[in-house]
Write a protein that holds these residues in place. Structure first.
Motif, PDB file in Angstrom:
ATOM      1  N   ALA A 276       0.633  -1.211   0.055  1.00  0.00           N
ATOM      2  CA  ALA A 276       0.196   0.147  -0.030  1.00  0.00           C
ATOM      3  C   ALA A 276       0.919   1.293  -0.044  1.00  0.00           C
ATOM      4  O   ALA A 276       0.508   2.227  -0.517  1.00  0.00           O
ATOM      5  CB  ALA A 276      -0.948   0.025   1.293  1.00  0.00           C
ATOM      6  N   ALA A 432      -6.333   3.695   1.293  1.00  0.00           N
ATOM      7  CA  ALA A 432      -7.321   2.915   0.452  1.00  0.00           C
ATOM      8  C   ALA A 432      -6.545   1.559  -0.187  1.00  0.00           C
ATOM      9  O   ALA A 432      -7.310   0.530  -0.122  1.00  0.00           O
ATOM     10  CB  ALA A 432      -7.465   3.913  -0.556  1.00  0.00           C
ATOM     11  N   GLY A 433      -5.094   1.604  -0.465  1.00  0.00           N
ATOM     12  CA  GLY A 433      -4.629   0.464  -0.818  1.00  0.00           C
ATOM     13  C   GLY A 433      -4.685  -0.620   0.428  1.00  0.00           C
ATOM     14  O   GLY A 433      -5.021  -1.680  -0.141  1.00  0.00           O
ATOM     15  N   ARG A 435      -6.492  -0.762   2.898  1.00  0.00           N
ATOM     16  CA  ARG A 435      -7.939  -1.325   3.141  1.00  0.00           C
ATOM     17  C   ARG A 435      -8.298  -2.480   2.181  1.00  0.00           C
ATOM     18  O   ARG A 435      -8.921  -3.699   2.648  1.00  0.00           O
ATOM     19  CB  ARG A 435      -8.953  -0.212   3.335  1.00  0.00           C
ATOM     20  CG  ARG A 435     -10.368  -0.732   3.664  1.00  0.00           C
ATOM     21  CD  ARG A 435     -11.532   0.507   3.745  1.00  0.00           C
ATOM     22  NE  ARG A 435     -10.916   1.442   4.401  1.00  0.00           N
ATOM     23  CZ  ARG A 435     -10.666   2.772   4.153  1.00  0.00           C
ATOM     24  NH1 ARG A 435     -10.909   3.182   2.986  1.00  0.00           N
ATOM     25  NH2 ARG A 435     -10.379   3.723   5.234  1.00  0.00           N
ATOM     26  N   GLU A 436      -8.082  -2.553   0.869  1.00  0.00           N
ATOM     27  CA  GLU A 436      -8.155  -3.418  -0.192  1.00  0.00           C
ATOM     28  C   GLU A 436      -7.589  -4.789   0.163  1.00  0.00           C
ATOM     29  O   GLU A 436      -8.112  -5.617   0.089  1.00  0.00           O
ATOM     30  CB  GLU A 436      -7.925  -2.658  -1.282  1.00  0.00           C
ATOM     31  CG  GLU A 436      -8.185  -3.846  -2.596  1.00  0.00           C
ATOM     32  CD  GLU A 436      -7.786  -3.127  -3.907  1.00  0.00           C
ATOM     33  OE1 GLU A 436      -7.927  -3.986  -4.944  1.00  0.00           O
ATOM     34  OE2 GLU A 436      -7.440  -1.836  -4.116  1.00  0.00           O
ATOM     35  N   GLU A 437      -6.064  -4.380   0.513  1.00  0.00           N
ATOM     36  CA  GLU A 437      -5.698  -5.813   1.155  1.00  0.00           C
ATOM     37  C   GLU A 437      -6.183  -6.679   2.078  1.00  0.00           C
ATOM     38  O   GLU A 437      -6.133  -7.736   2.182  1.00  0.00           O
ATOM     39  CB  GLU A 437      -3.917  -5.304   1.320  1.00  0.00           C
ATOM     40  CG  GLU A 437      -3.281  -4.760   0.398  1.00  0.00           C
ATOM     41  CD  GLU A 437      -2.832  -5.868  -0.818  1.00  0.00           C
ATOM     42  OE1 GLU A 437      -2.700  -7.067  -0.518  1.00  0.00           O
ATOM     43  OE2 GLU A 437      -2.683  -5.499  -1.924  1.00  0.00           O
ATOM     44  N   GLN A 439      -9.260  -7.004   3.066  1.00  0.00           N
ATOM     45  CA  GLN A 439     -10.420  -7.528   2.943  1.00  0.00           C
ATOM     46  C   GLN A 439     -10.537  -8.902   3.035  1.00  0.00           C
ATOM     47  O   GLN A 439     -11.503  -9.608   3.476  1.00  0.00           O
ATOM     48  CB  GLN A 439     -11.283  -7.401   1.415  1.00  0.00           C
ATOM     49  CG  GLN A 439     -11.430  -5.907   1.257  1.00  0.00           C
ATOM     50  CD  GLN A 439     -11.943  -4.903   2.072  1.00  0.00           C
ATOM     51  OE1 GLN A 439     -13.235  -5.699   2.357  1.00  0.00           O
ATOM     52  NE2 GLN A 439     -11.697  -3.845   2.634  1.00  0.00           N
ATOM     53  N   GLU A 440      -9.487  -9.828   2.641  1.00  0.00           N
ATOM     54  CA  GLU A 440      -9.387 -11.197   2.903  1.00  0.00           C
ATOM     55  C   GLU A 440      -9.599 -11.512   4.280  1.00  0.00           C
ATOM     56  O   GLU A 440      -9.875 -12.650   4.660  1.00  0.00           O
ATOM     57  CB  GLU A 440      -7.980 -11.688   2.242  1.00  0.00           C
ATOM     58  CG  GLU A 440      -7.762 -13.086   2.180  1.00  0.00           C
ATOM     59  CD  GLU A 440      -6.535 -13.841   1.569  1.00  0.00           C
ATOM     60  OE1 GLU A 440      -6.264 -14.702   1.830  1.00  0.00           O
ATOM     61  OE2 GLU A 440      -5.850 -12.789   1.075  1.00  0.00           O
ATOM     62  N   GLN A 446     -18.617  -6.381   5.730  1.00  0.00           N
ATOM     63  CA  GLN A 446     -17.469  -5.457   5.741  1.00  0.00           C
ATOM     64  C   GLN A 446     -17.758  -4.515   6.769  1.00  0.00           C
ATOM     65  O   GLN A 446     -18.576  -3.469   6.820  1.00  0.00           O
ATOM     66  CB  GLN A 446     -17.329  -4.948   4.288  1.00  0.00           C
ATOM     67  CG  GLN A 446     -15.891  -4.012   4.499  1.00  0.00           C
ATOM     68  CD  GLN A 446     -15.904  -3.477   2.966  1.00  0.00           C
ATOM     69  OE1 GLN A 446     -16.448  -4.030   1.813  1.00  0.00           O
ATOM     70  NE2 GLN A 446     -14.927  -2.486   2.890  1.00  0.00           N
ATOM     71  N   SER A 449     -14.404   1.890   7.513  1.00  0.00           N
ATOM     72  CA  SER A 449     -13.265   2.644   8.107  1.00  0.00           C
ATOM     73  C   SER A 449     -13.836   3.669   9.171  1.00  0.00           C
ATOM     74  O   SER A 449     -14.858   4.263   9.110  1.00  0.00           O
ATOM     75  CB  SER A 449     -12.475   3.382   6.873  1.00  0.00           C
ATOM     76  OG  SER A 449     -11.463   4.467   7.910  1.00  0.00           O
TER      77      SER A 449
END
Length: 454
Positions: A276, A432-433, A435-437, A439-440, A446, A449
């Protein structure tokens, strides 16, 4: 929330003294781990939220005498730090008694950047002569109680602080003192050897000496780290036990070894942060975590020992390798680093600090991890139940200003059955990056934030 709603009403400030007061001043030496500059100049602030007590219990009446009784067993907490010692005998501990018109439910304990949370503990103050310990008890309109604490990190880490709080809780319940008496003996048990000697090369690989650090400490001058803070945001993520377990089982097969939840989660978050951040592929990135060595040293530390009992453990990789290699390989590296920690590692770390204390020891920029899930939070029960929530307010640990905390849910939180919380400091540009990572691993549905909430 409007600014006026943030105001607390201060009812009283009580100064607590250890009973009985020592007949004369005493200078107690710190251990080699206490005197590590990553901790020596740091005050650590924490916050605990408790459920409402029954009408027969007034927390503002119960807590001061309970803490004063506990100070009789931990008199150094009423002392003052000076030249690698704590001076005991003349100090007192302030406890601020406050109230708020808010309900505890109005306070978002999943928002680590909340200014309201910050108001519920004694302010950070590193000035000379500052009490080693300060407390604040805030009663909410619903009856719930917030207990804020500021303590000199040189005197204890999370384990030692919990022992003090648990002792005060015993006195509050009329069951004190604790069966195991507190033990000082810091220089004898974790002091440098004579002469000091470093028998491992691991510190030469991850630590360096820097004149700027020698002058200003590992976190830089106050203005520097406050400027760093402005570039950061503090976020909360709700992690699913089931998802972590599925990932752990899969990559353990790949690694060919058993892996713990911490090893898997630390590897995952470290990689996610580096991705990120967009870190240059050739840059060497480091993670550091704290490891309890109470039973690893020879002889083991006595159960009553309440000083710093964790050493930093480092893992370093080129950013491109961390991102490209299987997660199993990174988790296995973390596991291997844990296995390398033994009595000699601890003694060598203490001796390295002794030899280079004034030379500015630094690991550079590191991703720091600390696990609070099993610190005995439930033992801190003042008579009406353990804490519903425990969270850090300070973010300078292990030489890093961007740490990651693994935190438990409170006993009454239904989410406790499904996972745990991750509090993490991130560069604002990386949120943002990251948070995307993440998700798993997140609980479903979900979680949004916490940025921007109080």
């Amino acid at each position: 929330m409007e600014p006026q709603q943030l105001r607390l009403r201060i009812l009283d400030t009580v100064c607590l003294s250890p009973p009985p007061a020592p007949a004369q001043h005493a200078a107690l030496p710190l251990s080699g781990l206490d005197a590590d500059r990553n901790a020596l100049d740091v005050t650590f602030r924490t916050l605990r939220f408790f459920p409402p007590p029954p009408p027969s219990i007034d927390p503002h009446a119960v807590l001061p005498p309970a803490f004063e009784a506990a100070l009789g067993l931990f008199p150094a907490l009423a002392g003052r730090l000076r030249d690698g010692h704590v001076v005991v005998g003349a100090g007192t501990v302030p406890i601020v008694l406050a109230e708020s018109g808010l309900s505890a439910a109005d306070v978002d304990t999943d928002c680590p950047g909340s200014p309201l949370l910050d108001r519920l503990a004694p302010p950070e103050d590193g000035a000379a002569g500052t009490p080693a310990l300060a407390l604040q008890a805030t009663r909410f309109a619903c009856g719930g109680v917030a207990l804020g604490m500021r303590v000199a990190h040189a005197l204890c880490d999370g384990v030692g602080a919990t022992k003090f709080l648990a002792a005060a809780a015993l006195f509050a319940r009329g069951q004190g003192p604790p069966e195991v008496a507190p033990v000082w003996e810091r220089r004898e048990l974790l002091g440098p050897r004579h002469p000091p000697r470093v028998a491992t090369q691991v510190f030469d690989r991850v630590l360096a000496l820097d004149g700027g650090v020698a002058r200003c400490g590992p976190y830089g001058a106050e203005g520097e780290w406050r400027e760093q803070q402005r570039q950061l945001t503090r976020e909360c993520f709700h992690v699913s036990d089931a998802r972590v377990e599925a990932l752990r089982a899969r990559i353990a097969d790949e690694a060919g070894v058993k892996l713990t939840t911490f090893e898997v989660v630390a590897a995952f978050i470290w990689r996610a942060r580096v991705k990120a951040n967009g870190t240059s592929s050739g840059e060497v990135v480091k993670m550091v975590y704290s490891m309890n060595i109470s039973k690893l040293v020879d002889p083991p530390l006595p159960d009553g020992y309440w000083g710093n009992v964790c050493v930093p453990v480092y893992v370093a990789l080129a950013a491109c390798d961390l991102v490209a290699q299987p997660l199993a390989a990174t988790a296995a590296l973390i596991r291997k680093s844990k296995q390398d920690v033994d009595d000699e590692y601890v003694r060598s770390y203490v001796d390295f600090q002794e030899l280079h204390r004034h030379d500015g020891i630094t690991a550079g920029t590191v991703s720091a991890f600390t696990d609070w899930r099993r610190l005995g939070h439930g033992e801190v029960d003042f008579g009406w139940g353990g804490p519903d929530s425990v969270l850090p307010l300070s973010w300078r640990i292990l030489g890093s200003t961007e740490p990651c905390f693994l935190l438990p849910y409170g006993a009454g939180d239904e989410r406790r059955r499904g996972g745990f919380k991750v509090f993490i400091a991130l560069q604002r540009t990386a949120v943002a990056g990251f948070r995307e990572e993440m998700q798993e691993l997140l609980l479903q549905p979900q979680q949004q934030s916490s940025a921007g909430k109080l």
